[in-house]
Structures are given as structure tokens and as C-alpha cells.
Design a protein around this motif. Sequence first.
Motif, PDB file in Angstrom:
ATOM      1  N   ASN A  31       0.827  -1.208   0.000  1.00 36.62           N
ATOM      2  CA  ASN A  31       0.000   0.000   0.000  1.00 36.62           C
ATOM      3  C   ASN A  31       0.864   1.261   0.000  1.00 36.62           C
ATOM      4  N   ALA A  32       1.919   1.225   0.784  1.00 32.61           N
ATOM      5  CA  ALA A  32       2.796   2.404   0.859  1.00 32.61           C
ATOM      6  C   ALA A  32       3.417   2.688  -0.509  1.00 32.61           C
ATOM      7  N   LEU A  33       3.770   1.652  -1.229  1.00 29.81           N
ATOM      8  CA  LEU A  33       4.327   1.862  -2.576  1.00 29.81           C
ATOM      9  C   LEU A  33       3.282   2.495  -3.498  1.00 29.81           C
ATOM     10  N   ASP A  34       2.029   2.038  -3.371  1.00 33.00           N
ATOM     11  CA  ASP A  34       0.946   2.658  -4.159  1.00 33.00           C
ATOM     12  C   ASP A  34       0.801   4.142  -3.809  1.00 33.00           C
ATOM     13  N   HIS A  60       7.678  -0.170  11.390  1.00 31.45           N
ATOM     14  CA  HIS A  60       8.207  -1.430  10.866  1.00 31.45           C
ATOM     15  C   HIS A  60       9.149  -1.157   9.696  1.00 31.45           C
ATOM     16  N   SER A  61       9.794  -0.015   9.732  1.00 29.12           N
ATOM     17  CA  SER A  61      10.674   0.401   8.646  1.00 29.12           C
ATOM     18  C   SER A  61      12.134   0.197   9.051  1.00 29.12           C
ATOM     19  N   SER A  62      12.573  -1.040   9.026  1.00 30.92           N
ATOM     20  CA  SER A  62      13.942  -1.326   9.465  1.00 30.92           C
ATOM     21  C   SER A  62      14.923  -1.440   8.308  1.00 30.92           C
ATOM     22  N   ALA A  63      14.434  -1.539   7.082  1.00 37.03           N
ATOM     23  CA  ALA A  63      15.320  -1.645   5.917  1.00 37.03           C
ATOM     24  C   ALA A  63      14.899  -0.620   4.859  1.00 37.03           C
ATOM     25  N   PRO A  64      15.063   0.654   5.176  1.00 40.25           N
ATOM     26  CA  PRO A  64      14.550   1.696   4.273  1.00 40.25           C
ATOM     27  C   PRO A  64      15.203   1.676   2.904  1.00 40.25           C
ATOM     28  N   GLU A  65      16.450   1.231   2.849  1.00 44.31           N
ATOM     29  CA  GLU A  65      17.135   1.229   1.542  1.00 44.31           C
ATOM     30  C   GLU A  65      16.454   0.253   0.576  1.00 44.31           C
ATOM     31  N   VAL A  66      15.886  -0.820   1.122  1.00 38.29           N
ATOM     32  CA  VAL A  66      15.184  -1.781   0.270  1.00 38.29           C
ATOM     33  C   VAL A  66      13.866  -1.173  -0.206  1.00 38.29           C
ATOM     34  N   PHE A  67      13.144  -0.578   0.730  1.00 39.98           N
ATOM     35  CA  PHE A  67      11.860   0.019   0.380  1.00 39.98           C
ATOM     36  C   PHE A  67      12.049   1.166  -0.617  1.00 39.98           C
ATOM     37  N   LEU A  68      13.034   2.012  -0.371  1.00 38.31           N
ATOM     38  CA  LEU A  68      13.253   3.151  -1.284  1.00 38.31           C
ATOM     39  C   LEU A  68      13.698   2.672  -2.658  1.00 38.31           C
ATOM     40  N   ALA A  69      14.442   1.584  -2.692  1.00 36.44           N
ATOM     41  CA  ALA A  69      14.842   1.033  -3.994  1.00 36.44           C
ATOM     42  C   ALA A  69      13.604   0.574  -4.767  1.00 36.44           C
ATOM     43  N   ALA A  70      12.673  -0.057  -4.058  1.00 33.51           N
ATOM     44  CA  ALA A  70      11.429  -0.455  -4.714  1.00 33.51           C
ATOM     45  C   ALA A  70      10.666   0.777  -5.185  1.00 33.51           C
ATOM     46  N   ALA A  71      10.611   1.794  -4.340  1.00 36.66           N
ATOM     47  CA  ALA A  71       9.899   3.037  -4.710  1.00 36.66           C
ATOM     48  C   ALA A  71      10.556   3.683  -5.928  1.00 36.66           C
ATOM     49  N   SER A  72      11.859   3.553  -6.014  1.00 38.06           N
ATOM     50  CA  SER A  72      12.567   4.193  -7.143  1.00 38.06           C
ATOM     51  C   SER A  72      12.115   3.618  -8.484  1.00 38.06           C
ATOM     52  N   GLN A  73      11.676   2.374  -8.475  1.00 40.66           N
ATOM     53  CA  GLN A  73      11.272   1.734  -9.725  1.00 40.66           C
ATOM     54  C   GLN A  73       9.793   1.950 -10.038  1.00 40.66           C
ATOM     55  N   ARG A  74       9.085   2.556  -9.098  1.00 35.09           N
ATOM     56  CA  ARG A  74       7.653   2.857  -9.312  1.00 35.09           C
ATOM     57  C   ARG A  74       7.423   4.343  -9.558  1.00 35.09           C
ATOM     58  N   THR A  75       8.472   5.144  -9.480  1.00 36.48           N
ATOM     59  CA  THR A  75       8.323   6.600  -9.542  1.00 36.48           C
ATOM     60  C   THR A  75       9.333   7.198 -10.519  1.00 36.48           C
TER      61      THR A  75
END
Lengths: 417, 108
Positions: A31-34, A60-75
Motif C-alpha cells: 500500500n505504501a508503494l501505491d 516497521h521500517s527497518s530496511a529503508p534502503e530496500v523500500f526506497l529502492a522499490a519506490a525508485s522503480q515505481r516513480t
Amino acid sequence: MKFGLFYEHQIPRPHDKEQWDPDAEHKLFKNALDQIELADQLGFDYVFEVEHHFLEEYSHSSAPEVFLAAASQRTKNIRLGHGIVLMPPRYNHPARVAERVATLDLVSDGRVEFGTGESSSEMEMGGFGVHREDKKQMWEEATREVVKMMTQTPYPGVEGAYFGMPERNVVPKPLQKPHPPLWVASSRRETAMLAGRLGMGSLGFSFDTPDEARERADEYYQLIREECYPIGAAINPALGVVSVLSCFDTDEEAIEKGQEGSQFFAYSLAYYYNPFTGGAHTPGRKNIYADFYNAPPDQRWGPFGDAFRGFGGFGGNLSSEEPKDEVTRALWRAAQRGGCIGTPDFIKDTLRKYEDAHLDLMIFVAQCGARSHEDVMDSIYRTGTKVIPEFKERHAKHQEWRAQQLEGVEHVINSSI
Amino acid sequence: MAVKTDRIQDAALRASMEDAQAALKSGDYKRVVDLCGEAYVELLGRKPEMLQGAEQFRSVLFFPRLGAHLALNGDRQPEVIYDRETFTFSEAVTYFEFAVDNLIKHEI
């Protein structure tokens, strides 16, 4: 003024069950990625992602670099901010920080904002063996060295007080030169002034009033001009503050859909950051949301009030007076009907005051507590279409003011404001 | 341009904070912490209400704990206890800003 979203990835336990549904975290992240993809399409400028460990329910954000990497590919355009990386080497070895930030910068085509910080909750510090009295020194040492790793070929190595390593070429190097914009988390005013002296952007988690923001901006930019000893190879003059957001067509709806999440944000933050409650947390078993949910509305500050009773701020139920201490006051304000809970017009009125105070960046907490994904999306959509455009039109004027503030500054500047 | 230490009313304390600022610029961070600790203890001496009741806890606890902290001695008087003798720039800035802010806020 520019705008961002701020993510803790809050996920309250169900108030009537011991544990979350098995798919709850999966849904939260998807959902956050959306939400971030929508924000990017609507012209939000930044997303900042925290790093926290073990703060169940609160973050529950312990690996922000992973989440931001995913966000980078959606934006495509939104800047991807670490808000912040925990810099004491026991959390993250400095070379690993340099490598991860540079890699994220490469895969995102140079959209990284490198926020740094120390942490201060007992759960995190105790979990990694970080001592409170040393954490600022650790932050400073690690931040200085990470910047060198990103800019020097090879990195000559260091024998520091808290970590050492021999000469190595730390690769890859970031796309942005000399390095991504640097920020530091400034939950206290002293740290915002430190940011100015070190040429870093200040990520203020203090829910400042417009008057406070103005005073802070004046002092901060004076320090940038007169007493700046950059920690990096480029300075990032920028002041950002955080505010809770709930933007709907009527005030009643905005409060109904937004206030509980804001209160839980403050409640759970206070729970973990107070050494008496946070230090005594029972991992995996305590249901913070159930305590919050089951308390009568006017007593949802119970643990908070008790925890802060001895601080002279307030005790028991929520006081109508603002607490004196800066941190306590920030939490108190977060749980009020904040300046950004209301209709688009109400929120614009509030934001104009921050704009007049020369704030560079307003960062919204839209996802918090038990707010539904649909409500968060609605709120982001309404803000992006009915609030932000007016401010975007005037941003050039702010940039003129900012250029005047920076007149005569000879340091290299890398800033996305 | 005016600097923040100008807003400290007491001449001796203002001079002390100006010394601290100079020490900050010269890299003598231990001296910064010394001067700021002394100034804050002096403030508490002049504002005894800051050591009454719950205010006492707040006044003592919120002094930075970054290698030096504030404690009450056997006579219940505040004193700075050093956990180490070396400090970094960021730590020194934190003590400096804390002391100057409090002197201004309490109109000393």
C-alpha cells in the motif's frame, strides 16, 4: 515551499487480537508503494523513510534502503529520502551505508537525499549496544567518514574512536556529485543549529509553529553564512518540518478519519521514546494499540501523561496547556488537531504561514495509526490536487529569498530545494 | 550582524558564552563544555525555582548527556560530572546551544 511524505510504516496490532493478520505487513508495504507512486504522479517532491528497529506497531521500517529502492522503480521524479539512516556503526557499518546510499542513487537516477541521525530509543540502542552518551560522537564520526567514502578514490581508511578500516576504494560512487544532499534529524533545536554549522539540511521532527519556524530559519541561515564548517564536500541549506496530514472535503471528515491516527502516532512515539515505558517494553507481547484503543478518548494520553509526570510537563489526562519541554511539546502537538488536518482551504491557510516563515520543506505524515489505505490515498490525492499547486507556483519566489540568504556563501552547494 | 549571545543580559555570563563560542571556533571543545556547564549551574543558582519539585527533575535531566552530565551532589546542589575528557564538535555545539538558549529564556 516544497512538499514531502514521511513514512514510519505504522501498523497497530488489532485491538482485539494478540498478533497481526499474517498478511498485514505485506499489505502495509505494498500500500505504501501505491501511495508513493500516486504522490509522485501528483507532484509531491519528496518521500522520507525512517530507519527504526524493534519498535513494533510504531515503525516497521527497518530496511529503508530496500523500500526506497522499490519506490525508485515505481516513480519518476520524487526525491527518495532517508529520514534517517542510523549512523552509529553498531547499527550500520559506515562502508555499508556509503555503498547502499550510492547504489540507491544509481538505480534512482540521482534522486537520493541522505538523511542521517543517531536514534534515541532504549529498544534500539539496547538492541544494538549503543550507549546514549556516545551516540552523537558516533554519528559525527560515521557521517564524516561516509562522505569521504563517497567522494575519495580510494578512501584512505581511518582509525576512529568507534570504527576503523584500512584503505579501500568504496564502490559504487553516487551519481550525484560530490554526493547526495546531506540532512540530519533535528528533534531538538540544538541539533537544527548544529545542522546549520555543518552545512546540513535540518529534518525537524518538532512540529514547529510558524513563528518558531521563522525564528529557526533566521538563525539557521545566519549560521550557514557565518559559522559553517561543512561536514561534507557540499552543503545542503534546507529546513524541513514534519506535520500530520488528513485532507478531506469537510473538517469533520478530516478529523474523523485523521485524528485517531495522529494520536496513535504521538502515543506510540511517546511510549517508545520515554525510557520508563519504552525501556520496559515486552517484545512480541505488548499490544500498544489495545491500550490506546481501550482508553476513553480523553484518557488516551494515560501512559504518556504518566510517563511525563515527573518531567514537569503534564500528568494524567491531556493538558490544555502546551508542555514546556521541547520534545514533550512536539508530541503533544502531534496529537492535537494539527495544522494539516482539515479541508484543502484550511490546510492552505496553515501552510501559507509556514511559507511566510521561509520554511523550505513541509513533510506530511499521512500514513499513521490505523488509518485505512483508501483514506491515505484520498488524503494524498486531495492534497496533491487542491493544496500543493498554489505553492508550487510561488516556489520561485522562495528560491529568490533563499538565494539572498546564501549570497556570499562560498561552499559548494548540492541541494534539491 | 547581531549574534545570539548578545541577548544574554548578564555581562559576565555573556562574556563567558562569547569565550565558549571562540573556543568552538578554535576547536577547544572541552573548554566549550566547561564554560557551558558552569554557566548552566550558575543559572540554576540564580533561579532556585528551577530546582524545586518536578522542575528539578526536568532541569537536571534535560542537560545534555553527551560525555558530561548534570547531577545533584550530597548538598542537593547541581554539578557537572564528566564521563570523559574529550568532546567532538557536534557535542560541543549541543552544550553551547543548550546553555545560551536557557540563559536567554530565563532572562539572565
